[in-house]
Design an enzyme around this catalytic site. Structure first.
Site, mmCIF file in Angstrom:
data_model
loop_
_atom_site.group_PDB
_atom_site.id
_atom_site.type_symbol
_atom_site.label_atom_id
_atom_site.label_comp_id
_atom_site.label_asym_id
_atom_site.label_seq_id
_atom_site.Cartn_x
_atom_site.Cartn_y
_atom_site.Cartn_z
ATOM 1 N N ARG A 73 0.844 -1.189 0.000
ATOM 2 C CA ARG A 73 0.000 0.000 0.000
ATOM 3 C C ARG A 73 0.881 1.241 0.000
ATOM 4 O O ARG A 73 1.974 1.234 0.543
ATOM 5 C CB ARG A 73 -0.899 0.010 1.243
ATOM 6 N N TYR A 201 -1.478 -3.685 -7.078
ATOM 7 C CA TYR A 201 -1.170 -4.444 -5.867
ATOM 8 C C TYR A 201 -2.299 -4.427 -4.817
ATOM 9 O O TYR A 201 -2.777 -3.352 -4.428
ATOM 10 C CB TYR A 201 0.119 -3.913 -5.200
ATOM 11 N N GLY A 203 -3.935 -4.138 -1.473
ATOM 12 C CA GLY A 203 -4.755 -3.152 -0.782
ATOM 13 C C GLY A 203 -4.993 -1.878 -1.586
ATOM 14 O O GLY A 203 -5.896 -1.104 -1.274
ATOM 15 N N LYS A 210 -9.358 -2.448 2.109
ATOM 16 C CA LYS A 210 -9.097 -1.273 2.953
ATOM 17 C C LYS A 210 -9.906 -0.055 2.499
ATOM 18 O O LYS A 210 -10.374 0.723 3.321
ATOM 19 C CB LYS A 210 -7.616 -0.928 2.947
ATOM 20 N N HIS A 230 -10.288 -2.222 11.998
ATOM 21 C CA HIS A 230 -9.183 -3.033 11.477
ATOM 22 C C HIS A 230 -8.892 -4.134 12.500
ATOM 23 O O HIS A 230 -7.870 -4.112 13.187
ATOM 24 C CB HIS A 230 -7.974 -2.111 11.280
ATOM 25 N N SER A 252 -1.006 -3.584 10.290
ATOM 26 C CA SER A 252 -0.728 -4.576 9.254
ATOM 27 C C SER A 252 0.583 -5.302 9.549
ATOM 28 O O SER A 252 1.561 -4.676 9.973
ATOM 29 C CB SER A 252 -0.610 -3.902 7.888
ATOM 30 N N ALA A 253 0.580 -6.615 9.304
ATOM 31 C CA ALA A 253 1.778 -7.447 9.466
ATOM 32 C C ALA A 253 2.288 -7.516 10.910
ATOM 33 O O ALA A 253 3.478 -7.593 11.164
ATOM 34 C CB ALA A 253 2.889 -7.001 8.511
ATOM 35 N N CYS A 254 1.363 -7.480 11.872
ATOM 36 C CA CYS A 254 1.725 -7.679 13.281
ATOM 37 C C CYS A 254 1.121 -8.976 13.822
ATOM 38 O O CYS A 254 1.022 -9.168 15.027
ATOM 39 C CB CYS A 254 1.262 -6.509 14.145
ATOM 40 N N LYS A 256 -2.089 -10.491 12.935
ATOM 41 C CA LYS A 256 -3.544 -10.671 13.094
ATOM 42 C C LYS A 256 -3.966 -12.037 12.550
ATOM 43 O O LYS A 256 -4.746 -12.742 13.171
ATOM 44 C CB LYS A 256 -4.320 -9.574 12.347
ATOM 45 N N ASN A 258 -2.182 -14.718 12.245
ATOM 46 C CA ASN A 258 -1.699 -15.778 13.148
ATOM 47 C C ASN A 258 -2.571 -15.899 14.388
ATOM 48 O O ASN A 258 -2.921 -17.003 14.813
ATOM 49 C CB ASN A 258 -0.248 -15.506 13.582
ATOM 50 N N ASP A 281 -8.838 -9.666 9.528
ATOM 51 C CA ASP A 281 -8.370 -8.313 9.204
ATOM 52 C C ASP A 281 -9.379 -7.205 9.505
ATOM 53 O O ASP A 281 -8.989 -6.133 9.948
ATOM 54 C CB ASP A 281 -7.981 -8.256 7.722
ATOM 55 N N SER A 374 5.010 -10.135 0.470
ATOM 56 C CA SER A 374 4.343 -11.053 -0.466
ATOM 57 C C SER A 374 3.149 -11.706 0.240
ATOM 58 O O SER A 374 3.122 -11.818 1.464
ATOM 59 C CB SER A 374 5.328 -12.103 -0.971
ATOM 60 N N ARG A 375 2.176 -12.134 -0.546
ATOM 61 C CA ARG A 375 0.884 -12.507 0.033
ATOM 62 C C ARG A 375 0.316 -13.789 -0.546
ATOM 63 O O ARG A 375 0.679 -14.202 -1.654
ATOM 64 C CB ARG A 375 -0.132 -11.378 -0.260
ATOM 65 N N ASP A 503 0.812 -19.772 22.062
ATOM 66 C CA ASP A 503 0.841 -19.456 23.485
ATOM 67 C C ASP A 503 0.107 -18.155 23.814
ATOM 68 O O ASP A 503 -0.163 -17.869 24.989
ATOM 69 C CB ASP A 503 2.289 -19.417 23.983
ATOM 70 N N ASN A 504 -0.227 -17.384 22.793
ATOM 71 C CA ASN A 504 -1.015 -16.171 23.053
ATOM 72 C C ASN A 504 -2.386 -16.512 23.639
ATOM 73 O O ASN A 504 -3.031 -15.662 24.256
ATOM 74 C CB ASN A 504 -1.161 -15.338 21.770
#
Ligand code: SAT
Ligand code: MN
Length: 594
Positions: A73, A201, A203, A210, A230, A252-254, A256, A258, A281, A374-375, A503-504
């Site tokens: 983005r 690309y 988003g 988004k 979000h 983004s990419a933290c 979510k 997982n 998301d 990459s996605r 473990d979260n």
């Protein structure tokens, strides 16, 4: 032009005008049939836009490479086009609507010449759900059509439900020349309109995501009394078979995706815990007839970050991406025509093509095989832990909101807000170290309230007021409790203190116990933190001992004082528009820390 699939006057009029502008050779309506999609896949394989993968190992899967200058983005080229700059607020780029329309129309004019226009009717949310909304995206990219077919519900059924209603979002996407200098992603909240030019690309071009489901929808929610956030949505099933739902916001990419798909640690599995994914998301949230907040996931698939995804970090995402998936900008293993990315396994292919399209030997190269952003685009129904409520038109009832970001030092593993308004403050002061999901420097701390900084379609101060108003409309016993988590705390040697991933659930377990009034807490300056004994660390062995847990839960007043300086400055930009309640929370925190 293929036969129009609707007689809606507002759709036909808009389309006529846009077709006249972009001048395609032909127009194809996307009806949502498998037959039509199969034909488009074949066409894009013939043109090289998609590469079919090993049909035995990756049935119905494809690889696509975007232009090297077009991999994330572009926030600096994303605009909120409201009549006044104040409506967009200090955290958004703003352009006056007239100016934006004339600029974008000049770029879009004639840009479909020699190409086909695809008209995609799509629904965000289960078709026919009272919480869902429709959009039409006009695009000159088959890649966009095929991704939208995974990420949203598309085709005739959407138009049938919409009928002649004018409540649909207009989206125009033009690939043009993928010229970075002329790339614009513009939202016109008052006009229900999105125009995106010169990108191909994710988003930037899957306009349901988004652009609509967050930027336009956040504005719609403000007008109509609901929320577009979000946030992932997950259900935790306890051994009694009761499922409680949590919405969590991370930049983004933290992680979510997982968290949304986590696999419980062994002890929890044995006890009978299960985790169910509703969304990874975006959440659309509205008060239900029972007075609680209910959430749907407006999407129909996952657009997940590939690097780092493996059987250990996210088994369910990997399983989701095993069929019917489009990979974007990952490496291609030429030996068996499969895909690879950093962190998939320890065996990079030696005979491969990297994300740029160049020959690549993963055993010797210092370059990355896959782009860090990459996605994989995978149907939600592929996910082994997809919730039975995924298609539920009314959504799921929310017990807790969780905010979080990447903070190496500051935030404890988890804390709870003292009240709804304090929780809004906790979300408003969110900050995180930046990732590769947006172009720009990676790893610097930036303020990212509710993980909505790049996605709020109007003035952030008014958005916070909306949060406060939503809370004021809920009975205290029905309102979700609000928490903050930080999986990314590091020790002085720079190592992560918490194992994260499955473990979260140990932390979610405490959060849900708090929601039920079943766990105690210690009140400190920033809110409530767990009593160390209440975080279940059984089975973590040496990984997290009691001393480390104490470190994870510690709150350093000096660091928080520093943080407050940043928050005060950030809030200062909003002037009088900042809700008084947030200023009051800031003053309270200052005095508690002193
Ligand atoms: O590129 S997207 O906006 O679709 C994904 C993300 O940044 O979260
Ligand atoms: Mn996101």
């Amino acid at each position: 032009m293929s036969q129009a699939l609707t007689s809606s006057p507002s759709i036909l009029a808009w389309l006529k005008e846009k077709i006249k502008l972009v001048q395609p050779d032909s127009v194809v309506w996307i009806d949502g049939s498998e037959e039509q999609l199969a034909q488009l896949r074949a066409q894009s394989v013939a043109s090289g836009e998609l590469l079919p993968l090993n049909a035995g190992k990756y049935p119905d899967c494809y690889l696509h490479r975007t232009a090297v200058n077009d991999v994330a983005r572009v926030e600096h080229r994303t605009f909120i086009c409201t009549p006044t700059k104040d409506e967009a607020g200090p955290t958004n780029n703003w352009m006056a609507p007239d100016e934006a329309y004339s600029l974008l129309h000049s770029i879009a004019a004639g840009s479909y010449k020699g190409r086909t226009a695809y008209v995609i009717p799509y629904s965000m949310g289960p078709v026919g759900s009272a919480l869902a909304k429709a959009g039409i995206e006009l695009t000159d990219s088959i890649y966009v059509v095929l991704n939208m077919a995974i990420m949203t519900r598309i085709g005739q059924k959407v138009l049938d439900v919409l009928g002649g209603s004018n409540d649909w979002v207009r989206g125009l996407h033009c690939r043009c020349d993928i010229d970075e200098q002329k790339r614009y992603i513009c939202q016109f909240p008052q006009d229900n309109t999105i125009i995106s030019v010169n990108s191909g690309y994710g988003g930037n071009v899957l306009l349901g995501k988004k652009c609509f489901a967050l930027r336009i929808a956040s504005y719609q929610g403000k007008q109509e009394g609901w929320q577009a956030e979000h946030m992932l949505i997950l259900g935790v099933e306890n051994p009694k078979g009761e499922v409680r739902y949590i919405c969590a916001a991370f930049p983004s990419a933290c992680g979510k995706t997982n968290l949304a798909m986590l696999i419980p640690p062994e002890g929890y599995q044995k006890a009978g815990y299960k985790v169910w994914t509703v969304g990874d998301d975006i959440a659309w949230i509205r008060k239900g007839p029972d007075g609680r907040l209910w959430a749907i996931n407006p999407e129909n698939g996952f657009f997940g970050v590939a690097p780092g995804t493996n059987a250990k970090s996210n088994f369910n995402a990997l399983a989701s991406a095993q069929k019917g998936t489009i990979f974007t900008n990952v490496a291609l293993n030429l030996d068996d025509n499969t895909v690879w990315w950093e962190g998939l396994d320890k065996n990079p292919p030696s005979h491969a093509i990297d994300w740029r399209g160049n020959p690549w030997d993963g055993t010797t190269s210092t370059e990355k095989g896959a782009h860090p952003n990459s996605r994989f685009t995978s149907p939600a129904k592929n996910c082994p832990c997809i919730s039975s409520e995924f298609e539920a038109p009314q959504g799921v009832p929310i017990s807790a909101f969780v905010f979080g970001g990447r903070r190496a030092k500051l935030a404890p593993l988890v804390y709870q807000s003292r009240s709804w308004n304090h929780g809004v403050f906790v979300g408003a002061i969110m900050a995180s170290e930046t990732t590769a999901a947006a172009s720009g420097t990676v790893g610097v701390v930036r303020r990212d309230p509710m993980a909505m900084l790049p996605f709020c379609g109007y003035n952030m101060a008014d958005y916070w007021q909306h949060w406060i108003d939503i809370g004021a409309g809920l009975d205290a016993d029905k309102a979700p409790k609000i928490f903050n988590v930080n999986w990314f705390r590091k020790n002085d040697d720079g190592n992560f203190l918490w194992p994260g991933f499955g473990d979260n659930l140990r932390v979610l377990d405490w959060i849900l116990a708090r929601c039920e009034g079943a766990a105690d807490a210690d009140e400190v300056a920033i809110g409530y933190i767990p009593k160390a004994a209440d975080i279940n660390i059984i089975g973590l062995g040496d990984e997290v001992g009691p001393a480390q847990l104490d470190e994870l839960l510690s709150v350093e007043p000096a660091l928080w004082q520093e943080e407050l300086a940043g928050v005060t400055e950030f809030f200062g930009q909003f002037g009088d528009r900042l809700p008084k309640a947030l200023n009051a929370e800031l003053e309270t925190l200052k005095s508690r820390l002193a």
